[in-house]
Scaffold this active site. Sequence first.
Site, PDB file in Angstrom:
ATOM      1  N   MET A   1      13.865  14.173   5.778  1.00 38.63           N
ATOM      2  CA  MET A   1      13.459  15.648   6.276  1.00 38.63           C
ATOM      3  C   MET A   1      14.768  16.355   5.542  1.00 38.63           C
ATOM      4  SD  MET A   1      10.175  15.095   8.822  1.00 38.63           S
ATOM      5  CE  MET A   1      10.602  13.846   9.217  1.00 38.63           C
TER       6      MET A   1
ATOM      7  N   GLN B   1      16.536   8.989  -0.442  1.00 36.68           N
ATOM      8  CA  GLN B   1      15.875   9.629  -0.969  1.00 36.68           C
ATOM      9  C   GLN B   1      16.561  10.785  -1.339  1.00 36.68           C
ATOM     10  OE1 GLN B   1      13.164  12.953  -0.040  1.00 36.68           O
ATOM     11  NE2 GLN B   1      11.836  12.473  -0.594  1.00 36.68           N
TER      12      GLN B   1
ATOM     13  N   CYS C   1       8.691  18.062  -2.928  1.00 35.48           N
ATOM     14  CA  CYS C   1       8.936  19.238  -2.179  1.00 35.48           C
ATOM     15  C   CYS C   1       8.815  20.899  -2.793  1.00 35.48           C
ATOM     16  CB  CYS C   1      10.413  18.884  -2.167  1.00 35.48           C
ATOM     17  SG  CYS C   1      11.304  20.614  -1.497  1.00 35.48           S
TER      18      CYS C   1
ATOM     19  N   LYS D   1       7.891   9.556  -3.702  1.00 27.95           N
ATOM     20  CA  LYS D   1       6.872  10.340  -3.303  1.00 27.95           C
ATOM     21  C   LYS D   1       6.148  11.570  -3.333  1.00 27.95           C
ATOM     22  CE  LYS D   1       7.262  12.285   1.765  1.00 27.95           C
ATOM     23  NZ  LYS D   1       7.472  13.815   2.039  1.00 27.95           N
TER      24      LYS D   1
ATOM     25  N   ASN E   1       0.921   9.435   3.912  1.00 27.79           N
ATOM     26  CA  ASN E   1       1.678  10.613   4.925  1.00 27.79           C
ATOM     27  C   ASN E   1       0.696  11.821   4.540  1.00 27.79           C
ATOM     28  OD1 ASN E   1       3.996  12.747   4.264  1.00 27.79           O
ATOM     29  ND2 ASN E   1       4.259  11.952   5.904  1.00 27.79           N
ATOM     30  N   GLY E   2       1.016  12.554   6.391  1.00 27.20           N
ATOM     31  CA  GLY E   2       0.714  13.746   6.588  1.00 27.20           C
ATOM     32  C   GLY E   2      -0.570  13.820   7.267  1.00 27.20           C
ATOM     33  N   GLY E   3      -0.612  14.483   8.589  1.00 29.65           N
ATOM     34  CA  GLY E   3      -0.942  14.792   9.304  1.00 29.65           C
ATOM     35  C   GLY E   3      -1.054  13.399  10.323  1.00 29.65           C
TER      36      GLY E   3
ATOM     37  N   GLY F   1       5.883  11.771   9.702  1.00 29.85           N
ATOM     38  CA  GLY F   1       7.261  12.497   9.444  1.00 29.85           C
ATOM     39  C   GLY F   1       7.657  13.794  10.695  1.00 29.85           C
ATOM     40  N   ARG F   2       7.244  14.695  10.683  1.00 32.60           N
ATOM     41  CA  ARG F   2       7.219  15.847  12.531  1.00 32.60           C
ATOM     42  C   ARG F   2       6.404  14.604  13.621  1.00 32.60           C
ATOM     43  NH1 ARG F   2       3.700  19.948   8.581  1.00 32.60           N
ATOM     44  NH2 ARG F   2       2.394  18.303   8.699  1.00 32.60           N
TER      45      ARG F   2
END
Length: 317
Positions: free
Chosen positions: A1, A53, A83, A122, A194-196, A216-217
């Site tokens: 990230m 990446q 992205c 990704k 991935n995601g949330g 991620g976050r």
Amino acid sequence: MMDWSDRHCRMFHRHISKHTWLYTEMVTTGALVYGDVERHLRFNEEEHPVALQLGGSDPADLATSARLGEKWGYDEINLNCGCPSERVQKGAFGACLMAEPQLVADCVKAMRDAVSIDVTVKHRIGIDDEQSYDFVRDFVGKVAEAGCTTFIVHARNAILKGLSPKENREIPPLKYEYAYQLKRDFPDFEIIINGGIKTEAEIDEHLKHLDGVMLGREAYHNPYVMASFDQRYYGDSSAPKTREQVLEAMIPYIQAQLAQYGPLGLKLNSITRHMLGIMTGLPGARAFRQTLSDSKKLALGDAQLLLEAAARLRITA
Ligand SMILES: Cc1cc2nc3c(=O)[nH]c(=O)nc-3n(C[C@H](O)[C@H](O)[C@H](O)COP(=O)(O)O)c2cc1C
């Protein structure tokens, strides 16, 4: 990230989990072909397994960059097709590459021909108002023709015009079912979602359908969530480090980094800023963050500040 998962952050995360795969920030081919390679690629041996990446869309430049990544010792090369930022679109890579599966296949082939480590992709599940599952299925199918067998699926669309990168991580709805369907359609491929995703319960649910989960976050803001991953997902029987042990383990690293790259090149805060979330969820987490964000204390450049901050937490708790 970008701006987050730099080598200091990854080193910190590695002290929390020994086996979880870590990913670099996206490094553009331009930065590697024309820029300071060492600055972009150096990392700590302890970070393994670690993936580099890449961002780019020119097969020859990607091959050169992948070769550099392998030479520097990375364990995997990952191509960013997710992205949505304007800057990245101007460079004609990132999420807009999903509209050009043949080009992505050419890029993957060029990278695979250049290196012997894994080349993965990704991507999102669609771009703009493309809602059909067939779009992502055809993308994966085409890219797989070039030999890619691992796909990390950020399970929402990227909106290329009108949404900021941040909004693009929040507004387009998550459709986990698309990733599950990819696994059903391509059972031999490694499909990572991935995601949330935030909790072990959520991870466990996804693992019923898929091969892996990328955080991620949550990994950044609540890094200690990874403390149980070695035991839970990698069969490691050793006890996880406590939060304090993680902080203590970082002190010699920080001291060595400051000795090597400070005082002008590297500041204490460049490393500790990634560590603010380690106490997330504990009473006193705010006092910990406050101490570790105190600019006067940070300016002293003393890594023991981590322990001072942890002590504040105990007092407050
Ligand atoms: C500050 C920030 C920087 C990011 N940079 C990248 C990046 O360089 N490459 C990438 O593939 N995704 C990047 N992402 C997206 C994340 O990898 C991830 O796909 C997205 O945040 C959704 O997963 P999450 O809900 O677990 O965070 C970034 C996200 C954030 C918040």
